[in-house]
Design a protein around this motif. Structure first.
Motif, PDB file in Angstrom:
ATOM      1  N   CYS B 174       0.957  -1.156   0.014  1.00 41.25           N
ATOM      2  CA  CYS B 174       0.091  -0.021   0.091  1.00 41.25           C
ATOM      3  C   CYS B 174       0.804   1.135   0.025  1.00 41.25           C
ATOM      4  N   PRO B 175       0.773   2.126  -1.104  1.00 40.35           N
ATOM      5  CA  PRO B 175       1.485   3.383  -0.919  1.00 40.35           C
ATOM      6  C   PRO B 175       0.868   4.199   0.006  1.00 40.35           C
ATOM      7  N   GLN B 176       1.863   5.136   0.352  1.00 45.86           N
ATOM      8  CA  GLN B 176       1.300   6.079   1.418  1.00 45.86           C
ATOM      9  C   GLN B 176       2.303   7.325   1.524  1.00 45.86           C
ATOM     10  N   GLU B 177       2.166   8.485   1.343  1.00 43.43           N
ATOM     11  CA  GLU B 177       2.997   9.530   1.378  1.00 43.43           C
ATOM     12  C   GLU B 177       3.323   9.964   2.988  1.00 43.43           C
ATOM     13  N   LEU B 178       4.664   9.847   3.331  1.00 42.36           N
ATOM     14  CA  LEU B 178       5.186  10.029   4.597  1.00 42.36           C
ATOM     15  C   LEU B 178       5.987  11.415   4.656  1.00 42.36           C
ATOM     16  N   ASP B 179       5.682  12.289   5.724  1.00 44.49           N
ATOM     17  CA  ASP B 179       6.522  13.308   5.605  1.00 44.49           C
ATOM     18  C   ASP B 179       7.749  13.319   6.346  1.00 44.49           C
ATOM     19  N   SER B 248      13.471   9.885   9.562  1.00 41.08           N
ATOM     20  CA  SER B 248      12.304  10.066  10.191  1.00 41.08           C
ATOM     21  C   SER B 248      11.012  10.108   9.383  1.00 41.08           C
ATOM     22  N   LEU B 249       9.901   9.453   9.358  1.00 40.88           N
ATOM     23  CA  LEU B 249       8.796   9.662   8.598  1.00 40.88           C
ATOM     24  C   LEU B 249       7.724   9.948   9.490  1.00 40.88           C
ATOM     25  N   ASP B 250       6.863  11.031   9.229  1.00 44.46           N
ATOM     26  CA  ASP B 250       5.656  11.196   9.950  1.00 44.46           C
ATOM     27  C   ASP B 250       6.169  11.143  11.622  1.00 44.46           C
ATOM     28  N   ASN B 251       7.327  11.827  11.820  1.00 44.55           N
ATOM     29  CA  ASN B 251       7.619  12.000  13.208  1.00 44.55           C
ATOM     30  C   ASN B 251       7.853  10.626  13.910  1.00 44.55           C
TER      31      ASN B 251
END
Lengths: 112, 903
Positions: B174-179, B248-251
């Motif tokens: 599942c793709p998901q954009e992560l900050d 770090s991805l989504d904190n």
């Protein structure tokens, strides 16, 4: 001049090989004369067939060539049989004998 | 072996021609001399001896020729000879060659570029081990029309994985954009949740370190990251030390375990992943309701690698067998009985996935096929152009051909020579074309990318593209070369040898087919111009469509406060505070916020029960919803027709209110004043929500797409409806360019809360991005239509110019005999008009028959749009007439004296 036939390519190659086997190293003109003489002047060999045939045999490695001097001190290209050529000649001669023998049996007068 | 040896020697013979020619010459000379000497010895005179020897030996030259044939490969030698000669001819005629190569480069380049895209989007296999063994498993929902949906819940996926017996390995992703950023403006990495067996099943190897394995994918896992090769190169400069470091991805900080091998971009064509994480790590973000155990959170796509020796029928049978079990074990508890029963009847279906999955494919498959046809037509026109140029050129080489025929060249031999020249041209054109194509297809990918969806395609040359281009080049060469080659080699020797070629009537007839070639170019280009016109008009209609809001100077700021507890009332105060501070900034006209952003393709809808007599029910009562802060309508400039906007008095505890649009008013309250009336939402299974009072009516505006009809919409105040996801979307109307206000806005938000993550877009771009397909079709079809038109006009101009030159003498004679300039002009223009009329008639016919195929892609006009057709015919005829008139006018400038002197 009597009626002469041209030599067919396949048989010409065999004749060239045979001639070189008998006479050793020889130039194109010599080969042509020898074939004509052996055929009792029934065959006529011209450049158009001889030289391409020689080239083909050389490319296939059955004969090798080198420049040399003729009896009259003229520069000429001499052809000689290679070992592969000797083997090829033996094989072709065998095939030829077999083919003529078979054909001879067909052509023989029918037995009663 | 012997044959091989002979082959090599013959190949060698190709390159030492001259030396060997001399050697043969010497050998034959010595042969001749020996023969002569023998003849002398037998008593002939020297003359006789020589004569006899020459007769005996036959033609020396013929012997050499036969010998040469045997020495090398005559075919290749002739080819090399032709190539040398052709290259000389082409160098000689620089202008012709340049024009021809450029034309071909454009035509072939366009074809290769579009084909590269088609190849990447539709044909290319996933770069994994034995992609043909992969099948995607989807679920087919009974009742709906054969619809197989690809999405699975985690629990359903686990069931399928554990129960199936036909796959040697299965994968879920599942793709998901992560900050990547920690607060402030978001920098997204393309994350990819994968199961533990994902990389093993696909046969992907690590470039550095290790990949995710089943050990990493266990409930309660700490999470581990695997980078894609490209991301590793970009963000870590390919440093080996990245592995063992963290990201770090989504904190949340993950250790980096390794880097996947280059060339693997993920399962979806058109995108690439940056970081892969095990799906168990989703629990880190999900809090109390993890998607791992959620029974109606459809997020995973799954696929399997079929075991060797298992047939598709066996796969089908196994999936049919396990379907009842896996669905029964994962029934969503919150669904109603009907829904649950339907769910239990679900079926697992396998579909091939060797070329990957792709939303891009659905969106662009047909447009790309259209464009392929269009560029094919452009190439045909280009071919026709060069054919008529060749024809004209070979006509001037008429005498050369006649002389060569007279010297004994066969017609085949001459035709072959001309064809070789053509292939030489097309090869040169192709080489330039490939360069154009590389550049063009990169441009195209940029073109179909949008802010929200950066398209990534693997466009590296593969055998299919190279094969396609090679075949195109060869066919092109033959296509434009065949007619001129065969016509120009059909020469009448006597006629041609007479000095004046131009006056020869037969000769003139030679060029008649040129006119028909031009007519067919006109026809083809008309078809392309009509298509371009339709796409263009439809695009303009969409652009100028009244969408109901003013998209200029509106900045969209998506917020995400993912670290915070969103439900708390304190956050509502935070958003209010941000809104207040932003509104007071200079250069900001108004600020509001909403849950839904227009024209994103996203929907939120519910059934509505109105309190009017006989309100619409069922599907007809479906209403699209949004929740907005006060001043939303002012910010987007959506006009009020009645009632009031939301205000500070509409709070969580005050009576529930809503604003509706015109369509709701018309559908639910015909002939009534809706303001002050009530409606309720159908919450679940006929359970109605609390009554909501309508306080205002606004104009209709587009909700999810520009193509939609009139959607009934209702708006609720943000204070009275739940938020979704991480945070609201702020709509900010600026007095200046939105980008100019960006940094001030960021600083202002940070002054309230630094941890909030922000993402910016403009409403104008949001709308633009939704039109990407239309824009691609309109722009490219206009470009190629224009190109086709240009080529056809060049063709027409060239053909008429040539004809005028050919008939120079004839015109001179006519004028000497008293013909007026006007009558000469008429004579030439008659041909021009015939070409145009014939071309336009055929072209219009083809257009009328084929435009129906375009209907699905048009907006607001029928495919049989008479206006478009008429304008296209008008423009084309006008331009064509000018292209024909210019050379025709030259015919009237012929000086009879000069012309006659040539006779």
């Amino acid at each position: 001049m009597g009626e002469k036939s041209d030599v067919r390519q396949g048989t010409l190659a065999l004749m060239v090989l045979r001639t070189l086997e008998t006479l050793g190293s020889l130039h194109g003109y010599g080969i042509a004369r020898r074939i004509e003489q052996t055929s009792g002047d029934l065959l006529s060999v011209n450049y158009g067939t001889l030289y391409p045939a020689l080239l083909k045999l050389e490319q296939e490695g059955y004969i090798a060539s080198a420049w040399g001097l003729s009896d009259n001190n003229r520069k000429a290209k001499y052809y000689r049989l290679t070992r592969a050529g000797r083997r090829q000649l033996a094989k072709q001669a065998r095939d030829w004998e077999q083919a003529t023998a078979i054909l001879a049996r067909f052509m023989a007068p029918e037995e009663q | 072996m012997r044959k091989l040896r002979a082959l090599f020697l013959r190949l060698g013979g190709l390159f030492s021609g001259q030396r060997r020619d001399r050697e043969l010459e010497a050998e034959l000379q010595s042969h001749l001399q020996m023969h002569i000497e023998d003849n002398l010895r037998s008593g002939m005179t020297p003359e006789e001896a020589r004569r006899q020897a020459l007769i005996k030996l036959g033609g020396l030259e013929q012997t050499k020729e036969i010998y040469r044939d045997r020495r090398g490969f005559p075919f290749i030698e002739t080819l090399l000879q032709d190539l040398r000669y052709g290259a000389r001819q082409l160098r000689h005629d620089r202008v012709f060659t340049t024009v021809a190569i450029l034309t071909l480069a454009l035509g072939i380049g366009a074809n290769t570029a579009i084909f590269s895209l088609l190849d990447a989007v539709m044909l290319r296999f996933l770069p994994v081990e034995r992609p043909e063994e992969l099948v995607q498993v989807k679920r087919q929902i009974p009742n709906s029309v054969n619809m197989a949906v690809p999405s699975f819940t985690n629990r359903l996926w686990e069931q399928v994985r554990d129960q199936q017996e036909v796959f040697s390995g299965m994968l879920a992703w599942c793709p998901q954009e992560l900050d990547l950023a920690q607060g402030g403006e978001a920098h997204y990495a393309k994350g990819l949740w994968v199961n533990g067996d994902f990389f093993r099943t696909l046969g992907i190897r690590p470039a550095v370190g290790r990949l995710i394995t089943t050990v990493d994918d266990q409930r309660g896992c700490p999470g581990v990251a695997v980078l894609s090769y490209g991301f590793w190169q970009e963000h870590f400069a390919g440093a080996g030390s990245a592995v063992g470091g963290t990201i770090s991805l989504d904190n949340h900080t993950y250790p980096i375990a390794g880097v996947a091998a280059p060339g693997f971009y993920g399962m979806e064509v058109g995108t690439k992943f940056d970081v892969a994480l095990p799906i168990c790590a989703t629990a880190i973000y999900d809090g109390a309701r993890p998607r791992l155990d959620h029974l109606s959170w459809w997020w995973l796509q799954i696929a399997g690698r079929v075991k060797p020796g298992i047939s598709p029928a066996q796969v089908r049978a196994d999936l049919d067998l396990i379907s009842p079990r896996v669905f029964a074990a994962t029934v969503p508890p919150n669904w109603d009985t009907d829904g649950q029963n339907t769910f239990r009847k679900g079926l697992l279906k396998a579909t091939p996935v060797s070329t990957g999955t792709s939303g891009l494919r659905e969106q662009f498959a047909r447009p790309l096929q259209f464009l392929m046809v269009v560029v094919g037509a452009v190439l045909l026109i280009a071919c026709a152009n060069i054919a008529s140029l060749m024809l004209a050129r070979t006509a001037t080489r008429h005498r050369e051909m006649a002389v060569r025929r007279a010297l004994g060249a066969s017609r085949m031999r001459l035709a072959r020579q001309l064809l070789t020249e053509c292939i030489l041209l097309s090869t040169a054109g192709t080489l330039v074309g490939i360069l154009l194509a590389r550049w063009g297809s990169l441009l195209l990918v940029r073109f179909i990318s949008t802010t929200g969806n950066q398209v990534f395609l693997d466009l590296s040359l593969d055998w299919r593209i190279l094969g396609f281009t090679a075949v195109t080049a060869l066919l092109t060469g033959i296509l434009f070369g065949a007619l001129p080659a065969f016509r120009s080699t059909r020469v009448s020797l006597t006629a041609a040898m007479k000095a004046s070629g131009a006056a020869d009537p037969e000769h003139r007839a030679h060029f008649r087919p040129g006119l028909w070639i031009v007519a067919s170019q006109v026809a083809l280009s008309l078809v392309l111009v009509v298509g371009a016109g339709l796409f263009l008009r439809s695009f303009v209609k969409l652009l100028t469509l009244d969408v109901g809001f003013d998209r200029t100077n509106v900045l969209i700021m998506r917020t995400d406060a993912r670290t915070a507890d969103l439900a708390s009332a304190q956050w509502a105060a935070t958003w209010d505070e941000i809104e207040r501070r932003l509104s007071s900034l200079p250069g900001i006209e108004s600020v509001s916020r909403s849950v839904m952003i227009p024209i994103t393709g996203a929907e939120w809808n519910q059934y509505v029960h109105a309190d009017s007599p006989n309100p619409p029910a069922g599907e007809a009562s479906l209403t699209y919803l949004n929740s907005v802060a006060p001043a939303y309508f002012r910010t987007l400039r959506i006009a009020f027709l009645a009632g009031r906007d939301f205000n500070a008095q509409d709070t969580a505890t005050s009576p529930k209110v809503a604003i509706i649009n015109q369509t709701v008013a018309r559908k639910f309250y015909p002939n009534l004043d809706p303001v002050g009336r009530f409606f309720r939402l159908d919450e679940e299974q006929g359970k109605l929500g609390a009554p909501i009072q309508i306080v205002g009516v606004v104009r209709d505006s587009k909700y999810e797409s520009l193509r939609e009809g009139d959607y009934p919409c209702a708006y609720f105040p943000v204070s009275q409806s739940p938020g979704f996801g991480g945070g609201p979307n702020f709509m900010i109307r600026t007095a200046v360019r939105p980008s100019a206000a960006l940094s001030v806005i960021q600083a202002t938000v940070a002054s309230v809360d630094k941890s909030i993550s922000l993402e910016f877009n403009t409403l104008a771009r949001q709308v633009d991005d939704s039109l990407v397909q239309e824009r691609v079709l309109a722009t490219l079809s206009s470009f190629f239509g224009g190109l086709a038109l240009l080529l056809a006009m060049v063709g027409l101009y060239g053909a008429i110019s040539y004809m005028v030159t050919q008939r120079h003498t004839e015109f001179g004679v006519r004028m000497a005999l008293g013909a007026a300039q006007a009558s000469i002009l008429r004579l030439v223009l008659r041909d021009v008009v015939v070409i145009i009329v014939a071309g336009v008639m055929v072209g219009a016919g083809i257009s009328v028959l084929s435009v129906q195929l375009l209907q699905k892609f048009l907006f607001g006009l029928p495919a049989h749009d008479t206006l478009t057709l008429a304008v296209a015919i008008g423009v084309l005829s006008f331009v064509a007439f000018i292209a024909g008139y210019l050379p025709a006018r030259r015919a009237t400038k012929v000086d009879p004296m000069v012309a006659l002197r040539y006779e």
